[in-house]
Enzyme design. Structure first.
Site, PDB file in Angstrom:
ATOM      1  N   SER A 138       0.217  -1.248  -0.073  1.00 12.96           N
ATOM      2  CA  SER A 138       0.065  -0.236  -0.172  1.00 12.96           C
ATOM      3  C   SER A 138       1.253   1.500   0.025  1.00 12.96           C
ATOM      4  CB  SER A 138      -0.313  -0.182   1.251  1.00 12.96           C
ATOM      5  OG  SER A 138      -1.803   0.858   1.277  1.00 12.96           O
ATOM      6  N   LYS A 164      -1.532  -1.199  -4.375  1.00 11.33           N
ATOM      7  CA  LYS A 164      -1.671  -0.076  -4.082  1.00 11.33           C
ATOM      8  C   LYS A 164      -2.138   1.242  -3.588  1.00 11.33           C
ATOM      9  CE  LYS A 164      -4.682  -0.425   0.570  1.00 11.33           C
ATOM     10  NZ  LYS A 164      -5.461  -0.421   1.350  1.00 11.33           N
ATOM     11  N   LYS A 166      -2.820   5.410  -3.003  1.00  9.73           N
ATOM     12  CA  LYS A 166      -3.718   6.325  -2.042  1.00  9.73           C
ATOM     13  C   LYS A 166      -3.989   7.248  -3.443  1.00  9.73           C
ATOM     14  CE  LYS A 166      -4.091   3.587   2.221  1.00  9.73           C
ATOM     15  NZ  LYS A 166      -5.166   3.251   2.621  1.00  9.73           N
ATOM     16  N   ASP A 191      -7.373   3.153  -3.211  1.00  7.69           N
ATOM     17  CA  ASP A 191      -7.724   3.670  -1.708  1.00  7.69           C
ATOM     18  C   ASP A 191      -8.434   5.018  -1.935  1.00  7.69           C
ATOM     19  OD1 ASP A 191      -8.299   2.943   0.921  1.00  7.69           O
ATOM     20  OD2 ASP A 191      -7.425   1.543   1.700  1.00  7.69           O
ATOM     21  N   GLU A 216     -11.325   0.895  -3.413  1.00  2.00           N
ATOM     22  CA  GLU A 216     -11.802   0.636  -1.951  1.00  2.00           C
ATOM     23  C   GLU A 216     -11.729   2.168  -1.958  1.00  2.00           C
ATOM     24  OE1 GLU A 216      -8.244  -1.401  -0.046  1.00  2.00           O
ATOM     25  OE2 GLU A 216      -8.920  -0.892   1.372  1.00  2.00           O
ATOM     26  N   ASP A 241     -13.781  -1.335   2.717  1.00  2.00           N
ATOM     27  CA  ASP A 241     -13.454  -1.470   3.789  1.00  2.00           C
ATOM     28  C   ASP A 241     -13.993  -0.858   4.842  1.00  2.00           C
ATOM     29  OD1 ASP A 241     -10.955  -0.991   6.046  1.00  2.00           O
ATOM     30  OD2 ASP A 241      -9.722  -0.082   4.360  1.00  2.00           O
ATOM     31  N   LYS A 265     -10.555  -6.532   7.836  1.00  2.00           N
ATOM     32  CA  LYS A 265      -9.429  -6.223   9.127  1.00  2.00           C
ATOM     33  C   LYS A 265      -9.681  -6.739  10.822  1.00  2.00           C
ATOM     34  CE  LYS A 265      -7.956  -1.770   6.380  1.00  2.00           C
ATOM     35  NZ  LYS A 265      -8.059  -0.740   6.366  1.00  2.00           N
ATOM     36  N   GLY A 293      -4.444  -3.679   5.912  1.00  2.00           N
ATOM     37  CA  GLY A 293      -3.429  -4.084   7.036  1.00  2.00           C
ATOM     38  C   GLY A 293      -3.701  -2.151   8.040  1.00  2.00           C
TER      39      GLY A 293
HETATM   40  O1  OSB Z   1      -7.336   2.216   4.467  1.00  2.00           O
HETATM   41  O2  OSB Z   1      -5.928   0.002   3.856  1.00  2.00           O
HETATM   42  C1  OSB Z   1      -6.132   1.296   4.803  1.00  2.00           C
HETATM   43  C2  OSB Z   1      -3.324   2.299   6.836  1.00  2.00           C
HETATM   44  C3  OSB Z   1      -3.946   3.625   7.985  1.00  2.00           C
HETATM   45  C4  OSB Z   1      -5.160   3.339   7.699  1.00  2.00           C
HETATM   46  C5  OSB Z   1      -5.534   2.730   6.525  1.00  2.00           C
HETATM   47  C6  OSB Z   1      -5.067   2.061   5.576  1.00  2.00           C
HETATM   48  C7  OSB Z   1      -4.540   2.010   5.965  1.00  2.00           C
HETATM   49  C8  OSB Z   1      -2.876   1.004   4.849  1.00  2.00           C
HETATM   50  C9  OSB Z   1      -1.893   0.495   4.980  1.00  2.00           C
HETATM   51  O3  OSB Z   1      -3.533   1.125   3.106  1.00  2.00           O
HETATM   52  C10 OSB Z   1      -1.769  -1.073   4.780  1.00  2.00           C
HETATM   53  C11 OSB Z   1      -0.764  -1.386   5.268  1.00  2.00           C
HETATM   54  O4  OSB Z   1      -0.658  -1.756   6.944  1.00  2.00           O
HETATM   55  O5  OSB Z   1       0.233  -1.912   4.682  1.00  2.00           O
HETATM   56 MG    MG Z   2      -8.287   0.432   3.314  1.00  2.00          MG
END
Ligand code: OSB
Ligand code: MG
Length: 373
Positions: A138, A164, A166, A191, A216, A241, A265, A293
């Site tokens: 990510s 992924k 952001k 995401d 996402e 999510d 999660k 995660g």
């Molecule tokens: O939306 O998946 C998410 C980290 C903090 C808060 C929300 C998210 C995330 C990540 C991190 O995308 C994924 C990881 O732990 O590698």
């Molecule tokens: Mg997410």
């Protein structure tokens, strides 16, 4: 039978190797709430709360989780006998509304203890069948499309099976276009962490041009109806999510057609029992799931890896190795990834499959509280 004798809460500060930015905020020093659980027979284990420092992802934070655990969740459970970890969530849910990250930290600890006591690796204790899992990365929001494309290319070369990105309004199409150009065949997704409104749909539909595996959580966590409207307009599968806080929201998503993929999660849904139920329900509906995660330390990662070894976790999880986040993790061995983007499920010993580095935790601890019966 599992009967808690004591729980020690610790808040550690673990600096990320680089800041991680999502649509709603950035984090540099990860404040992590850890639980050490001991049962009446002297068996002990660790668990981790995913709540971030600030309530940018949901209303929970390190401080609200600490309060909920100290005041409302742990004291009534001390000394109470449970025949199986799956009995814990209903009890917590009857006592307290919401606070799912706090509940999950405690509930997951019961599964850790259960696995230890059964002499089974956590993955097998949960019903997991796989021995190695596909890993995705990510990538946080970066300053320029070219920098992101370069980074994505490097990660693809490191073996990651899914990338992924952001996104947020203003940091989306150009960035995705640059990465897609650099990686024409990669398993690529985005995401938004709830950064858009349904009024943005004409813009969001443009993401369909990039052959993404999924988009996402484009809209707010509460917006199951609006996600369904958006999914009608988009070719790309939506994945939820933040919206999926438990079984009820999963049923609503299925009824409404709000998305075609689910990010599970355990920390977000109140623990592993609910995660297993969501996994099962999605399997029945042929909805693929994957393990998300929350920038966990090596302790939380043990639980994620174990969960992701279940059969319907068919898409690569956000299960990056320790070195992607930390200069040094708090477990031994650290979590690693093979050159072809796999994490090995530890099956050689009971419980979490890693040793917890107590000395290191001690040196990182900012706050500690032991609760015993
Ligand atoms: O939306 O998946 C998410 C980290 C903090 C808060 C929300 C998210 C995330 C990540 C991190 O995308 C994924 C990881 O732990 O590698
Ligand atoms: Mg997410």
């Amino acid at each position: 039978m599992i009967q808690l004798r004591a729980v020690t809460l610790r808040e550690i500060r673990l600096p990320l190797r680089e800041p991680f930015r999502i649509s709603s905020g950035a984090v540099q020093d990860r404040r992590i709430l850890l639980l050490e659980l001991e049962d009446e027979e002297g068996v002990s284990t660790w668990s981790e709360c995913v709540a971030p420092e600030l309530p940018y992802y949901s209303y929970e934070s390190v401080e609200t989780a600490w309060l909920a655990l100290r005041e409302w969740l742990i004291p009534p459970l001390l000394g109470r006998a449970f025949s199986h970890p799956s009995d814990v969530h209903p009890v917590l849910d009857d006592m307290v509304r919401g606070h799912r990250m706090a509940k999950a930290a405690l509930e997951m600890g019961f599964w850790g203890l259960g696995a230890e006591k059964a002499g089974e690796p956590l993955a097998r204790y949960l019903g997991g069948t796989r021995t190695s899992l596909d890993v995705g990365v990510s990538l946080g929001i970066t300053d320029a499309p070219e920098a992101l494309a370069e980074r994505a290319l490097r990660e693809a070369e490191a073996g990651y099976r899914k990338i992924k990105l952001k996104i947020r309004p203003g940091v989306d199409l150009d960035y995705v276009a640059a990465v897609r150009k650099a990686l024409p065949d990669a398993n690529l997704m985005v995401d938004a962490n709830a950064a858009y409104g349904l009024e943005d749909w004409p813009h969001l539909v443009e993401l369909d041009a990039f052959g993404l595996t999924m988009v996402e959580q484009p809209l707010d966590g509460e917006d199951l109806v609006r996600h369904a409207r958006l999914q009608e307009r988009m070719k790309t599968p939506l994945c939820l999510d933040e919206s999926i806080t438990g079984m009820d929201r999963t049923e609503d998503m299925i009824t409404l057609g709000s998305a075609r993929i689910v990010n599970i999660k355990a920390g977000r849904v109140g623990g592993l029992a609910v995660s297993l139920a969501i996994h099962q329900r999605c399997l029945e509906e042929e909805i693929p799931v994957w393990c998300g995660g929350m920038l966990e330390s090596g302790i939380g990662r043990s639980y994620n890896v174990a969960l992701a070894s279940l059969p319907n976790f068919t898409l690569p999880g956000d299960l990056s190795p320790s070195a992607r986040y930390w200069a040094r993790d708090i477990v031994d061995p650290e979590w690693t990834m093979t050159p072809d983007g796999q994490v090995t499920v530890p099956l050689h010993r009971p419980g979490l499959g890693v040793e917890v580095d107590r000395d290191r935790i001690h040196s990182l601890t900012a706050n500690e509280l032991r609760l015993e019966r």
